[in-house]
Enzyme design. Structure first.
Site, PDB file in Angstrom:
ATOM      1  N   SER A 225       2.117   5.968  -1.734  1.00  0.00           N
ATOM      2  CA  SER A 225       1.411   5.425  -0.673  1.00  0.00           C
ATOM      3  C   SER A 225      -0.034   5.185  -0.839  1.00  0.00           C
ATOM      4  O   SER A 225      -0.486   3.903  -0.862  1.00  0.00           O
ATOM      5  CB  SER A 225       1.677   5.764   0.669  1.00  0.00           C
ATOM      6  OG  SER A 225       3.006   5.896   1.062  1.00  0.00           O
TER       7      SER A 225
ATOM      8  N   ARG B 247      -2.155   1.353  -2.356  1.00  0.00           N
ATOM      9  CA  ARG B 247      -3.195   0.971  -1.465  1.00  0.00           C
ATOM     10  C   ARG B 247      -4.510   0.883  -2.703  1.00  0.00           C
ATOM     11  O   ARG B 247      -5.205  -0.167  -2.585  1.00  0.00           O
ATOM     12  CB  ARG B 247      -3.531   1.734  -0.396  1.00  0.00           C
ATOM     13  CG  ARG B 247      -2.590   1.562   0.873  1.00  0.00           C
ATOM     14  CD  ARG B 247      -2.585   2.939   1.767  1.00  0.00           C
ATOM     15  NE  ARG B 247      -1.777   2.689   2.925  1.00  0.00           N
ATOM     16  CZ  ARG B 247      -0.606   2.643   3.106  1.00  0.00           C
ATOM     17  NH1 ARG B 247       0.037   2.955   1.718  1.00  0.00           N
ATOM     18  NH2 ARG B 247       0.089   2.248   4.263  1.00  0.00           N
TER      19      ARG B 247
ATOM     20  N   GLN C 110       3.232  -1.049   6.973  1.00  0.00           N
ATOM     21  CA  GLN C 110       2.912  -1.960   5.644  1.00  0.00           C
ATOM     22  C   GLN C 110       2.406  -3.282   5.973  1.00  0.00           C
ATOM     23  O   GLN C 110       1.597  -3.785   5.091  1.00  0.00           O
ATOM     24  CB  GLN C 110       4.031  -2.026   4.727  1.00  0.00           C
ATOM     25  CG  GLN C 110       4.417  -0.332   4.023  1.00  0.00           C
ATOM     26  CD  GLN C 110       5.220  -0.506   3.165  1.00  0.00           C
ATOM     27  OE1 GLN C 110       6.292  -1.624   2.872  1.00  0.00           O
ATOM     28  NE2 GLN C 110       6.025   0.678   2.949  1.00  0.00           N
TER      29      GLN C 110
ATOM     30  N   SER D 252       3.689   4.525  13.333  1.00  0.00           N
ATOM     31  CA  SER D 252       3.450   4.998  11.802  1.00  0.00           C
ATOM     32  C   SER D 252       1.707   4.985  11.727  1.00  0.00           C
ATOM     33  O   SER D 252       1.196   4.550  10.798  1.00  0.00           O
ATOM     34  CB  SER D 252       3.782   4.274  10.763  1.00  0.00           C
ATOM     35  OG  SER D 252       5.214   4.459  10.583  1.00  0.00           O
TER      36      SER D 252
ATOM     37  N   ASP E  70       9.999   8.781   6.724  1.00  0.00           N
ATOM     38  CA  ASP E  70      10.395   8.950   5.182  1.00  0.00           C
ATOM     39  C   ASP E  70      11.142  10.420   4.912  1.00  0.00           C
ATOM     40  O   ASP E  70      11.782  10.522   3.989  1.00  0.00           O
ATOM     41  CB  ASP E  70       9.498   8.283   4.170  1.00  0.00           C
ATOM     42  CG  ASP E  70       9.296   6.982   4.090  1.00  0.00           C
ATOM     43  OD1 ASP E  70      10.312   6.400   4.489  1.00  0.00           O
ATOM     44  OD2 ASP E  70       8.257   6.489   3.548  1.00  0.00           O
TER      45      ASP E  70
ATOM     46  N   ARG F 251      19.104   3.188   6.367  1.00  0.00           N
ATOM     47  CA  ARG F 251      19.247   4.491   6.077  1.00  0.00           C
ATOM     48  C   ARG F 251      19.975   5.251   7.109  1.00  0.00           C
ATOM     49  O   ARG F 251      20.319   6.378   6.953  1.00  0.00           O
ATOM     50  CB  ARG F 251      17.751   5.090   5.981  1.00  0.00           C
ATOM     51  CG  ARG F 251      17.265   4.749   4.274  1.00  0.00           C
ATOM     52  CD  ARG F 251      15.532   5.333   4.423  1.00  0.00           C
ATOM     53  NE  ARG F 251      15.261   5.029   3.019  1.00  0.00           N
ATOM     54  CZ  ARG F 251      14.042   5.334   2.551  1.00  0.00           C
ATOM     55  NH1 ARG F 251      13.164   5.608   3.539  1.00  0.00           N
ATOM     56  NH2 ARG F 251      13.623   4.897   1.447  1.00  0.00           N
TER      57      ARG F 251
ATOM     58  N   LYS G 193      12.249   5.084  -8.699  1.00  0.00           N
ATOM     59  CA  LYS G 193      11.502   4.167  -7.804  1.00  0.00           C
ATOM     60  C   LYS G 193      10.196   5.042  -7.254  1.00  0.00           C
ATOM     61  O   LYS G 193       9.320   4.475  -7.134  1.00  0.00           O
ATOM     62  CB  LYS G 193      12.398   3.841  -6.862  1.00  0.00           C
ATOM     63  CG  LYS G 193      11.483   3.006  -5.584  1.00  0.00           C
ATOM     64  CD  LYS G 193      12.682   2.551  -4.622  1.00  0.00           C
ATOM     65  CE  LYS G 193      11.771   1.921  -3.412  1.00  0.00           C
ATOM     66  NZ  LYS G 193      10.912   0.712  -3.836  1.00  0.00           N
TER      67      LYS G 193
END
Length: 425
Positions: free
Chosen positions: A32, A36, A162, A188, A308, A339, A406
């Site tokens: 993350s 950024r 995001q 978030s 997450d 998920r 990933k």
């Protein structure tokens, strides 16, 4: 030995003879934070970075940003970000304000099913030139970079953070900065605060009052600036789970971590305290120790700020034989897979009783776990890693194990180093 072969299936167990009750592991930088900072580095080349993530997502981000400088003409360039959702959102905003460039952003089949409409509409309100190549609201998208002079826009507050971060990251390069109004209850918040803190760290002025965020335009001087990325707390979550499912006295040291972390997933420290894991901060590392606790209680958590880690917590609770009720999970339905549904299917294979809504998951307590179950990963790295700690309780089979690259390419090697046995089948 290369554990990660294409379409590999791993039979994962604990190798009792090789088990190390005290281990040390270095985890690379937060995905993350890295993504950024990579975007900010592209906007402000005076920035250099250390301890960046070695994840596929960050490599995709770097490659896409580098493609911009390699082709000096305004001809359209196809950029494929595969499964990297963060890259899709951040690069949409980046190329929208990259005056004179035309690109087409595309991705995997799953990425083409993940909506990007809210972000595109917000950028269009600011004057961006973005169109859809196929289905309205979904990638692939064509972006013609424009000079943006408008500086006010609103966006629903309960969408993926995001989208919000994408707008904030490019705001310093807008001629008049940005005033972003978040409509409704914010999702978030830690990820939004992370973005603002990183902007502040490079010298950009911001404010966040009530539901309005302002970012001032910035030129930032050319003085070299080096930023070190904190290691990834999401990746650490799997070791919290391993310690929770281990014997008393087990200890794993992870580096490099800050007590005042910008990452929302640092909530792991308090959550796992109730699941038998003591966390000690020492010399830029965290030491995880299995402590003696009596009468484990069902876990009730609102993970609105750290969704997450939901998969990890659910699997930990299954391994401990306790129930849990997790809320604040609505963004999990639009990740690499749905998920919540994926968790329900795979947990049911293991004999668990799980129910889900659009926002929550409930696991009933159980003392038995079905053995040698094949866990499908749905092209989702977190499904593979979240279920791996169960090998401390029963042999477990992880399909498409290579998907961990990933976010955490070294995952299986790191598990092997502490005493897990993984065998290709």
């Amino acid at each position: 030995m290369n554990l990660l072969l294409k379409s590999e299936i791993l039979n994962l167990t604990r190798a009792a003879a090789n088990w190390r009750s005290k281990s040390k592991i270095k985890i690379t930088g937060s995905k993350s934070e890295t993504n950024r900072l990579l975007l900010l580095q592209a906007l402000f080349p005076n920035i250099s970075l250390e301890n960046t993530s070695n994840s596929d997502d960050s490599e995709v981000m770097q490659k896409a940003l580098a493609s911009n400088s390699q082709i000096p003409t305004p001809n359209s360039l196809l950029i494929d970000i595969h499964h990297a959702g963060t890259a899709m959102r951040f690069l949409t905003a980046y190329f929208a304000v990259n005056e004179g460039r035309e690109v087409v952003l595309t991705g995997s089949t799953r990425m083409k099913e993940r909506t990007i409409k809210v972000l595109v509409e917000a950028l269009q309100q600011l004057g961006a030139n973005i169109s859809y190549e196929n289905q309205e609201g979904y990638p692939p998208i064509r972006i013609n970079g424009q000079k943006i002079t408008k500086n006010q826009v609103s966006i629903p507050a309960n969408v993926s953070s995001q989208y919000i971060s994408a707008l904030l990251l490019v705001a310093p390069k807008l001629e008049n900065g940005l005033e972003l109004t978040l409509v409704g209850e914010i999702t978030s918040i830690p990820y939004i605060k992370m973005t603002l803190a990183l902007l502040n760290e490079i010298g950009v002025k911001t404010t966040f009052e009530n539901n309005i965020i302002t970012v001032k335009p910035s030129t930032i001087n050319n003085k070299p600036q080096t930023l070190t990325v904190e290691s990834d707390w999401s990746s650490a979550s799997y070791f919290f789970s391993i310690v929770a499912l281990s014997e008393i006295g087990t200890q794993i040291t992870l580096s490099s971590y800050k007590q005042n972390s910008l990452q929302g997933d640092s909530a792991l420290v308090e959550i796992y305290k109730n699941l038998g894991v003591e966390t000690v901060f020492e010399n830029n590392s965290i030491i995880l120790r299995k402590s003696a606790i009596c009468n484990l209680q069902p876990a009730f958590y609102n993970l609105n700020s750290s969704p997450d880690i939901a998969q990890t917590i659910v699997v930990t609770c299954l391994g401990l034989g306790i129930g849990c009720h997790l809320t604040g999970l609505h963004t999990l339905k639009i990740k690499e897979t749905d998920r919540l549904e994926a968790l329900k299917i795979e947990m049911t294979k293991l004999g668990a009783n799980v129910s889900v809504t659009n926002d929550s998951l409930t696991l009933e307590p159980s003392t038995t776990i079905n053995s040698e179950v094949k866990i499908a990963t749905y092209n989702d790295h977190r499904m593979a890693m979240a279920f791996a700690p169960l090998a401390l309780k029963i042999p477990i089979i992880i399909e498409n194990a290579e998907v961990v690259s990933k976010s955490y390419p070294d995952f299986w090697e790191d598990l092997k180093s502490i005493g897990f046995l993984s065998e290709s089948i």
